[in-house]
Design an enzyme around this catalytic site. Structure first.
Site, PDB file in Angstrom:
ATOM      1  N   ARG A 126       0.813  -1.240   0.000  1.00  0.00           N
ATOM      2  CA  ARG A 126       0.000   0.000   0.000  1.00  0.00           C
ATOM      3  C   ARG A 126       0.835   1.274   0.000  1.00  0.00           C
ATOM      4  NH1 ARG A 126      -3.186  -2.739   3.839  1.00  0.00           N
ATOM      5  NH2 ARG A 126      -4.952  -3.747   2.802  1.00  0.00           N
ATOM      6  N   LYS A 148       3.630  11.312 -11.611  1.00  0.00           N
ATOM      7  CA  LYS A 148       2.793  10.414 -12.424  1.00  0.00           C
ATOM      8  C   LYS A 148       3.520   9.083 -12.593  1.00  0.00           C
ATOM      9  CE  LYS A 148       0.246  13.499 -15.504  1.00  0.00           C
ATOM     10  NZ  LYS A 148       0.107  13.909 -16.915  1.00  0.00           N
ATOM     11  N   GLU A 190      11.491  18.492 -24.845  1.00  0.00           N
ATOM     12  CA  GLU A 190      10.691  18.900 -23.671  1.00  0.00           C
ATOM     13  C   GLU A 190      11.226  20.218 -23.094  1.00  0.00           C
ATOM     14  OE1 GLU A 190       8.009  17.180 -23.126  1.00  0.00           O
ATOM     15  OE2 GLU A 190       8.468  15.240 -24.040  1.00  0.00           O
ATOM     16  N   LYS A 232       8.751  22.793 -14.436  1.00  0.00           N
ATOM     17  CA  LYS A 232       7.811  21.678 -14.269  1.00  0.00           C
ATOM     18  C   LYS A 232       7.273  21.676 -12.832  1.00  0.00           C
ATOM     19  CE  LYS A 232       6.087  17.332 -15.176  1.00  0.00           C
ATOM     20  NZ  LYS A 232       6.250  15.965 -15.573  1.00  0.00           N
ATOM     21  N   GLU A 242      -3.611  17.781 -12.758  1.00  0.00           N
ATOM     22  CA  GLU A 242      -3.953  18.141 -14.128  1.00  0.00           C
ATOM     23  C   GLU A 242      -5.414  18.528 -14.312  1.00  0.00           C
ATOM     24  OE1 GLU A 242      -1.818  15.761 -16.940  1.00  0.00           O
ATOM     25  OE2 GLU A 242      -3.005  16.518 -18.606  1.00  0.00           O
ATOM     26  N   ARG A 246      -1.675  22.347 -15.668  1.00  0.00           N
ATOM     27  CA  ARG A 246      -0.719  21.281 -16.007  1.00  0.00           C
ATOM     28  C   ARG A 246      -0.898  20.821 -17.450  1.00  0.00           C
ATOM     29  NH1 ARG A 246       1.323  16.240 -12.097  1.00  0.00           N
ATOM     30  NH2 ARG A 246       2.774  15.425 -13.628  1.00  0.00           N
ATOM     31  N   ASN A 250       1.128  19.843 -22.350  1.00  0.00           N
ATOM     32  CA  ASN A 250       0.807  19.070 -23.555  1.00  0.00           C
ATOM     33  C   ASN A 250       1.118  19.832 -24.835  1.00  0.00           C
ATOM     34  OD1 ASN A 250      -0.092  16.838 -22.187  1.00  0.00           O
ATOM     35  ND2 ASN A 250      -2.181  17.635 -22.009  1.00  0.00           N
ATOM     36  N   HIS A 253       2.134  18.151 -27.978  1.00  0.00           N
ATOM     37  CA  HIS A 253       1.898  16.725 -27.761  1.00  0.00           C
ATOM     38  C   HIS A 253       0.625  16.202 -28.435  1.00  0.00           C
ATOM     39  CE1 HIS A 253       5.248  16.981 -25.050  1.00  0.00           C
ATOM     40  NE2 HIS A 253       5.125  15.717 -24.692  1.00  0.00           N
ATOM     41  N   HIS A 257       1.545  13.214 -30.445  1.00  0.00           N
ATOM     42  CA  HIS A 257       1.028  11.855 -30.170  1.00  0.00           C
ATOM     43  C   HIS A 257       0.375  11.260 -31.411  1.00  0.00           C
ATOM     44  CE1 HIS A 257       0.842  12.677 -25.575  1.00  0.00           C
ATOM     45  NE2 HIS A 257       1.952  12.045 -25.899  1.00  0.00           N
ATOM     46  N   HIS A 270       9.883  10.043 -29.382  1.00  0.00           N
ATOM     47  CA  HIS A 270       8.874  10.919 -28.784  1.00  0.00           C
ATOM     48  C   HIS A 270       9.245  12.396 -29.014  1.00  0.00           C
ATOM     49  CE1 HIS A 270       5.892  12.403 -25.999  1.00  0.00           C
ATOM     50  NE2 HIS A 270       6.830  13.025 -25.294  1.00  0.00           N
TER      51      HIS A 270
HETATM   52  N1  NAD Z   1       5.710  10.118 -15.484  1.00  0.00           N
HETATM   53  C1  NAD Z   1       5.817  11.157 -16.263  1.00  0.00           C
HETATM   54  O1  NAD Z   1       5.455  12.279 -15.923  1.00  0.00           O
HETATM   55  C2  NAD Z   1       6.417  10.974 -17.626  1.00  0.00           C
HETATM   56  C3  NAD Z   1       6.764  12.109 -18.370  1.00  0.00           C
HETATM   57  C4  NAD Z   1       7.359  11.916 -19.599  1.00  0.00           C
HETATM   58  C5  NAD Z   1       7.578  10.644 -20.102  1.00  0.00           C
HETATM   59  N2  NAD Z   1       7.220   9.574 -19.341  1.00  0.00           N
HETATM   60  C6  NAD Z   1       7.451   8.211 -19.844  1.00  0.00           C
HETATM   61  O2  NAD Z   1       8.854   8.047 -20.003  1.00  0.00           O
HETATM   62  C7  NAD Z   1       9.100   7.060 -21.014  1.00  0.00           C
HETATM   63  C8  NAD Z   1      10.198   7.559 -21.915  1.00  0.00           C
HETATM   64  O3  NAD Z   1      11.340   7.843 -21.127  1.00  0.00           O
HETATM   65  P1  NAD Z   1      12.820   7.679 -21.684  1.00  0.00           P
HETATM   66  O4  NAD Z   1      12.912   8.357 -22.994  1.00  0.00           O
HETATM   67  O5  NAD Z   1      13.719   8.088 -20.612  1.00  0.00           O
HETATM   68  O6  NAD Z   1      12.878   6.127 -22.040  1.00  0.00           O
HETATM   69  P2  NAD Z   1      13.656   4.860 -21.402  1.00  0.00           P
HETATM   70  O7  NAD Z   1      13.480   4.799 -19.947  1.00  0.00           O
HETATM   71  O8  NAD Z   1      13.205   3.701 -22.197  1.00  0.00           O
HETATM   72  O9  NAD Z   1      15.176   5.180 -21.733  1.00  0.00           O
HETATM   73  C9  NAD Z   1      15.597   5.225 -23.070  1.00  0.00           C
HETATM   74  C10 NAD Z   1      16.756   4.267 -23.334  1.00  0.00           C
HETATM   75  O10 NAD Z   1      17.943   4.820 -22.797  1.00  0.00           O
HETATM   76  C11 NAD Z   1      18.648   3.853 -22.009  1.00  0.00           C
HETATM   77  N3  NAD Z   1      19.341   4.611 -20.973  1.00  0.00           N
HETATM   78  C12 NAD Z   1      18.816   5.237 -19.906  1.00  0.00           C
HETATM   79  N4  NAD Z   1      19.731   5.955 -19.265  1.00  0.00           N
HETATM   80  C13 NAD Z   1      20.888   5.766 -19.935  1.00  0.00           C
HETATM   81  C14 NAD Z   1      22.203   6.284 -19.777  1.00  0.00           C
HETATM   82  N5  NAD Z   1      22.498   7.184 -18.831  1.00  0.00           N
HETATM   83  N6  NAD Z   1      23.156   5.888 -20.650  1.00  0.00           N
HETATM   84  C15 NAD Z   1      22.855   5.025 -21.660  1.00  0.00           C
HETATM   85  N7  NAD Z   1      21.631   4.534 -21.879  1.00  0.00           N
HETATM   86  C16 NAD Z   1      20.656   4.908 -21.019  1.00  0.00           C
HETATM   87  C17 NAD Z   1      17.575   2.921 -21.518  1.00  0.00           C
HETATM   88  O11 NAD Z   1      18.105   1.666 -21.214  1.00  0.00           O
HETATM   89  C18 NAD Z   1      16.615   2.894 -22.711  1.00  0.00           C
HETATM   90  O12 NAD Z   1      17.052   1.944 -23.633  1.00  0.00           O
HETATM   91  C19 NAD Z   1       7.788   6.823 -21.709  1.00  0.00           C
HETATM   92  O13 NAD Z   1       7.280   5.583 -21.305  1.00  0.00           O
HETATM   93  C20 NAD Z   1       6.879   7.954 -21.193  1.00  0.00           C
HETATM   94  O14 NAD Z   1       5.523   7.569 -21.143  1.00  0.00           O
HETATM   95  C21 NAD Z   1       6.651   9.709 -18.121  1.00  0.00           C
HETATM   96 ZN    ZN Z   2       6.637  14.497 -23.823  1.00  0.00          ZN
END
Ligand code: NAD
Ligand code: ZN
Length: 371
Positions: A126, A148, A190, A232, A242, A246, A250, A253, A257, A270
């Site tokens: 929990r 999030k 971003e 942020k 949101e 917030r 977007n 986006h 998207h 992305h």
């Molecule tokens: N929670 C939120 O508010 C929020 C906001 C934006 C995006 N997201 C989510 O984040 C995800 C995308 O994040 P991302 O782009 O970081 O993707 P990811 O976590 O898949 O990382 C991208 C790639 O980089 C590699 N990697 C990570 N750090 C590294 C480093 N320092 N050196 C070498 N390789 C490294 C990872 O292994 C992966 O293959 C999506 O799923 C999206 O929905 C969430």
């Molecule tokens: Zn984004």
């Protein structure tokens, strides 16, 4: 080093940003629990990040007395599923001695890992304390702040999750040195987004530091990330769940998207899709007299300098429009979108029409095909 406080009343927390911070993870974690010595810490990381930084994170936690363990998940978006979530819980709940409510979960990695680890932390027993240690520029400036958490469902991305703020965020800019360039570009999109919707001075900072930023120089990255985290954090503090403001995050986006969905998530990054979305949204804002042509060109040129796409052939605007219309927030055949009002401000516009959108696509170089 910079520290940004995310103000959320009793759920407020610090985001620490700088060079050489990962080896101080243990100390940072311990400071969150004034007076407590050690305890259990479980680091969740994907296979790539575990290989690069897992040892350093575990050693730092162990050095201050944490009984620290590591759980790996497969790298990539395809891990963001309920099945992987279940496997992470299986691992977590099989530790001996068993974890308890004082166990700290550390998410070490990109947005995928933080979304997953945050969801595990929010739901196991929990709710366990969560510390985010982002290692991609996208996670540093976006995913790590705001609380999030999510996994994907076949019906769509991020459909299952909860809001739960971390107890702290530690960003070691040195981890960006191993990050592939395309991933850096994702984060930079971003950053430009934050600048356009909230702070023209950030746009000027990025414009005058492009080479240092692209080379991931620690001083430039610390400043860039701290600035973005502040923006942020301010948006999230004003509207945690949101309900209004917030949604400005977007910007770029809605169209982005739709482009990701039309092209395929594995075929376009992305940040690349959001870059195209921002250029198109700026064009819509120019058409409506909200943004000057010069300001739209500034955004366009900066994205291009950062290596982000500003044009893409082979997209079908009418198909993009149909995808955008699926969003349940839209009414009467019109689409809701965030548009810049000058540089540094934005507003939500509810009644973007198909004609308007198609026109802006012609101007901004999305090639129109017969539909
Ligand atoms: N929670 C939120 O508010 C929020 C906001 C934006 C995006 N997201 C989510 O984040 C995800 C995308 O994040 P991302 O782009 O970081 O993707 P990811 O976590 O898949 O990382 C991208 C790639 O980089 C590699 N990697 C990570 N750090 C590294 C480093 N320092 N050196 C070498 N390789 C490294 C990872 O292994 C992966 O293959 C999506 O799923 C999206 O929905 C969430
Ligand atoms: Zn984004």
């Amino acid at each position: 080093m910079e520290n940004v406080r995310v103000e959320l009343g009793p759920r407020s927390y610090d985001v620490r940003i700088g060079s050489g911070l990962l080896p101080r993870l243990g100390r940072f974690a311990l400071n969150l629990y004034a007076g407590r010595k050690g305890g259990r810490a479980v680091v969740i990381a994907d296979s790539t990040v575990a290989r690069l930084y897992g040892k350093s994170a575990l050693a730092s936690l162990a050095a201050v007395g944490f009984d620290s363990r590591l759980i790996r998940l497969r790298a990539g978006e395809s891990s963001k599923t309920l099945a992987t979530y279940g496997r992470l819980l299986d691992r977590l709940l099989s530790f001996r001695p068993p974890i308890d409510r004082s166990t700290l979960i550390v998410g070490l990695g990109g947005g995928v890992t933080l979304d997953m680890a945050g969801f595990v932390a929010a739901t196991a027993l929990r709710g366990l304390d969560f510390l985010a240690c982002p290692t991609t520029l996208l996670a540093d400036t976006d995913a790590a702040v705001g609380g999030k958490t999510a996994v994907n469902h076949r019906a769509g991305k991020n459909l299952i999750g909860v809001f739960q703020q971390p107890r702290g965020v530690l960003i070691d800019v040195d981890t960006l040195k191993t990050l592939p360039r395309r991933q850096i570009a994702n984060g930079l999109a971003e950053c430009v987004k934050h600048a356009v919707i909230r702070d023209e001075r950030l746009l000027a900072f990025i414009e005058s530091n492009v080479p240092a930023i692209l080379a991931c120089k620690p001083a430039a990255m610390t400043r860039l990330i701290a600035w973005n985290v502040k923006i942020k954090a301010a948006v999230v503090s004003a509207d945690e769940r949101e309900a209004g403001e917030r949604a400005h995050l977007n910007f770029g986006h809605t169209i982005g998207h739709a482009i990701e969905s039309a092209v395929g998530y594995d075929k376009i990054g992305h940040g690349e899709a959001v870059s195209l979305g921002m250029v198109a949204a700026c064009e819509l804002a120019v058409n409506r007299g909200l943004l000057s042509r010069e300001d739209a060109s500034r955004v366009h040129d900066l994205l291009e300098c950062l290596g982000l796409p500003v044009k893409r052939r082979g997209l079908n605007p009418a198909a993009l429009w149909r995808i955008m219309l699926r969003d349940k927030k839209n009414r009467g055949g019109k689409v809701r979108m965030v548009l810049p009002v000058g540089l540094g401000k934005a507003k939500i516009v509810d009644e973007i029409t198909k004609e308007e959108f198609l026109l802006c696509c012609v101007v901004h170089g999305i090639k129109i095909r017969e539909d």
